[in-house]
Design a protein around this motif. Structure first.
Motif, mmCIF file in Angstrom:
data_model
loop_
_atom_site.group_PDB
_atom_site.id
_atom_site.type_symbol
_atom_site.label_atom_id
_atom_site.label_comp_id
_atom_site.label_asym_id
_atom_site.label_seq_id
_atom_site.Cartn_x
_atom_site.Cartn_y
_atom_site.Cartn_z
ATOM 1 N N ARG A 79 0.842 -1.207 0.000
ATOM 2 C CA ARG A 79 0.000 0.000 0.000
ATOM 3 C C ARG A 79 0.874 1.253 0.000
ATOM 4 O O ARG A 79 0.543 2.242 -0.662
ATOM 5 N N LEU A 80 1.983 1.216 0.719
ATOM 6 C CA LEU A 80 2.917 2.346 0.699
ATOM 7 C C LEU A 80 3.491 2.547 -0.699
ATOM 8 O O LEU A 80 3.633 3.670 -1.178
ATOM 9 N N ILE A 81 3.826 1.453 -1.358
ATOM 10 C CA ILE A 81 4.371 1.536 -2.716
ATOM 11 C C ILE A 81 3.324 2.086 -3.683
ATOM 12 O O ILE A 81 3.625 2.922 -4.535
ATOM 13 N N GLU A 82 2.089 1.636 -3.545
ATOM 14 C CA GLU A 82 0.999 2.110 -4.417
ATOM 15 C C GLU A 82 0.658 3.572 -4.173
ATOM 16 O O GLU A 82 0.073 4.225 -5.025
ATOM 17 N N GLY A 83 0.971 4.056 -2.991
ATOM 18 C CA GLY A 83 0.627 5.434 -2.656
ATOM 19 C C GLY A 83 -0.767 5.561 -2.082
ATOM 20 O O GLY A 83 -1.385 6.624 -2.174
ATOM 21 N N SER A 84 -1.277 4.492 -1.488
ATOM 22 C CA SER A 84 -2.597 4.538 -0.866
ATOM 23 C C SER A 84 -2.613 5.588 0.238
ATOM 24 O O SER A 84 -1.575 5.977 0.772
ATOM 25 N N GLU A 85 -3.815 6.015 0.599
ATOM 26 C CA GLU A 85 -3.955 7.013 1.659
ATOM 27 C C GLU A 85 -3.365 6.480 2.957
ATOM 28 O O GLU A 85 -3.635 5.354 3.363
ATOM 29 N N LEU A 86 -2.566 7.308 3.591
ATOM 30 C CA LEU A 86 -1.881 6.908 4.813
ATOM 31 C C LEU A 86 -2.558 7.544 6.020
ATOM 32 O O LEU A 86 -3.005 8.682 5.961
ATOM 33 N N THR A 87 -2.612 6.800 7.112
ATOM 34 C CA THR A 87 -3.249 7.300 8.327
ATOM 35 C C THR A 87 -2.300 7.144 9.505
ATOM 36 O O THR A 87 -1.270 6.483 9.416
ATOM 37 N N GLY A 88 -2.678 7.739 10.624
ATOM 38 C CA GLY A 88 -1.889 7.623 11.843
ATOM 39 C C GLY A 88 -0.503 8.198 11.686
ATOM 40 O O GLY A 88 -0.302 9.245 11.058
ATOM 41 N N ILE A 89 0.471 7.505 12.231
ATOM 42 C CA ILE A 89 1.870 7.964 12.195
ATOM 43 C C ILE A 89 2.372 8.125 10.758
ATOM 44 O O ILE A 89 3.238 8.945 10.481
ATOM 45 N N LEU A 90 1.803 7.368 9.824
ATOM 46 C CA LEU A 90 2.265 7.412 8.429
ATOM 47 C C LEU A 90 1.694 8.600 7.655
ATOM 48 O O LEU A 90 2.162 8.900 6.559
ATOM 49 N N SER A 91 0.703 9.287 8.216
ATOM 50 C CA SER A 91 0.065 10.394 7.498
ATOM 51 C C SER A 91 1.013 11.570 7.276
ATOM 52 O O SER A 91 0.772 12.404 6.402
ATOM 53 N N GLN A 92 2.109 11.640 8.012
ATOM 54 C CA GLN A 92 3.064 12.737 7.843
ATOM 55 C C GLN A 92 4.042 12.506 6.688
ATOM 56 O O GLN A 92 4.784 13.400 6.314
ATOM 57 N N LEU A 93 4.041 11.306 6.112
ATOM 58 C CA LEU A 93 4.962 10.998 5.021
ATOM 59 C C LEU A 93 4.560 11.700 3.740
ATOM 60 O O LEU A 93 3.381 11.804 3.410
ATOM 61 N N VAL A 94 5.565 12.171 2.985
ATOM 62 C CA VAL A 94 5.331 12.827 1.706
ATOM 63 C C VAL A 94 6.123 12.067 0.653
ATOM 64 O O VAL A 94 7.358 11.982 0.723
ATOM 65 N N ARG A 95 5.415 11.522 -0.333
ATOM 66 C CA ARG A 95 6.077 10.730 -1.368
ATOM 67 C C ARG A 95 6.999 11.601 -2.210
ATOM 68 O O ARG A 95 6.651 12.702 -2.598
ATOM 69 N N VAL A 96 8.195 11.083 -2.487
ATOM 70 C CA VAL A 96 9.154 11.769 -3.349
ATOM 71 C C VAL A 96 8.797 11.368 -4.777
ATOM 72 O O VAL A 96 8.982 10.210 -5.170
ATOM 73 N N PRO A 97 8.244 12.304 -5.563
ATOM 74 C CA PRO A 97 7.655 11.935 -6.863
ATOM 75 C C PRO A 97 8.609 11.410 -7.917
ATOM 76 O O PRO A 97 8.231 10.560 -8.704
ATOM 77 N N HIS A 98 9.831 11.864 -7.985
ATOM 78 C CA HIS A 98 10.724 11.444 -9.074
ATOM 79 C C HIS A 98 11.263 10.034 -8.906
ATOM 80 O O HIS A 98 12.014 9.575 -9.744
ATOM 81 N N VAL A 99 10.848 9.317 -7.893
ATOM 82 C CA VAL A 99 11.338 7.963 -7.676
ATOM 83 C C VAL A 99 10.316 6.928 -8.151
ATOM 84 O O VAL A 99 10.575 5.758 -8.193
ATOM 85 N N ARG A 100 9.163 7.365 -8.565
ATOM 86 C CA ARG A 100 8.115 6.432 -8.980
ATOM 87 C C ARG A 100 8.540 5.629 -10.191
ATOM 88 O O ARG A 100 9.285 6.084 -11.045
ATOM 89 N N ASP A 101 7.996 4.385 -10.283
ATOM 90 C CA ASP A 101 8.296 3.513 -11.425
ATOM 91 C C ASP A 101 7.781 4.126 -12.710
ATOM 92 O O ASP A 101 6.766 4.723 -12.773
#
Length: 101
Positions: A79-101
Motif C-alpha cells: 500500500r505504501l508503494i501504491e501510494g494509498s492514503e496513509l493514516t496515523g503515524i504514516l500520514s506525515q509521510l510525503v512521497r518523493v515523486p521522481h522515484v516512482r516507477d
C-alpha cells in the motif's frame, strides 16, 4: 537535513526491505555493492520502489521505520508503494515523486 523512508524490492527473492536515510541514492548503491554479509547482501539486486520524505529529525525517521517493520505486513508495504492514503503515524509521510516507477 531531510530524512527519508525507503522501500527496496528484490525480485529474485521476492522480499522487501524498509530503511531510513538522508541519502537514498547512496543507500541503494550501498545495499547493492557492500562487501559485508548482511540481509540485503543475500537478496541482491535491489530496486528502489518508493521513497517518502519524513522530516528533518532522524529520530522521527527511525520511529516510522520501526513502526512499519513491527507491523510485519506485506500488505502495508505494498500500500505504501501504491501510494494509498496513509493514516496515523504514516500520514506525515510525503512521497518523493521522481522515484516512482
Amino acid at each position: 537535513m531531510e530524512f527519508f523512508i525507503y522501500i527496496l524490492y528484490s525480485e529474485g527473492s521476492n522480499v522487501y526491505y524498509i530503511g531510513h536515510t538522508n541519502d537514498f541514492i547512496r543507500r541503494l548503491e550501498e545495499h547493492n555493492t557492500s562487501k559485508h554479509l548482511t540481509f540485503t547482501a543475500k537478496h541482491r539486486p535491489w530496486v528502489l520502489k518508493v521513497v517518502y520524505a519524513c522530516g528533518n529529525l532522524k529520530a522521527e525517521a527511525v520511529k516510522i521505520e520501526r513502526f512499519i517493520k513491527r507491523q510485519k505486513s506485506r500488505n502495508l508495504i505494498e500500500r505504501l508503494i501504491e501510494g494509498s492514503e496513509l493514516t496515523g503515524i504514516l500520514s506525515q509521510l510525503v512521497r518523493v515523486p521522481h522515484v516512482r516507477d
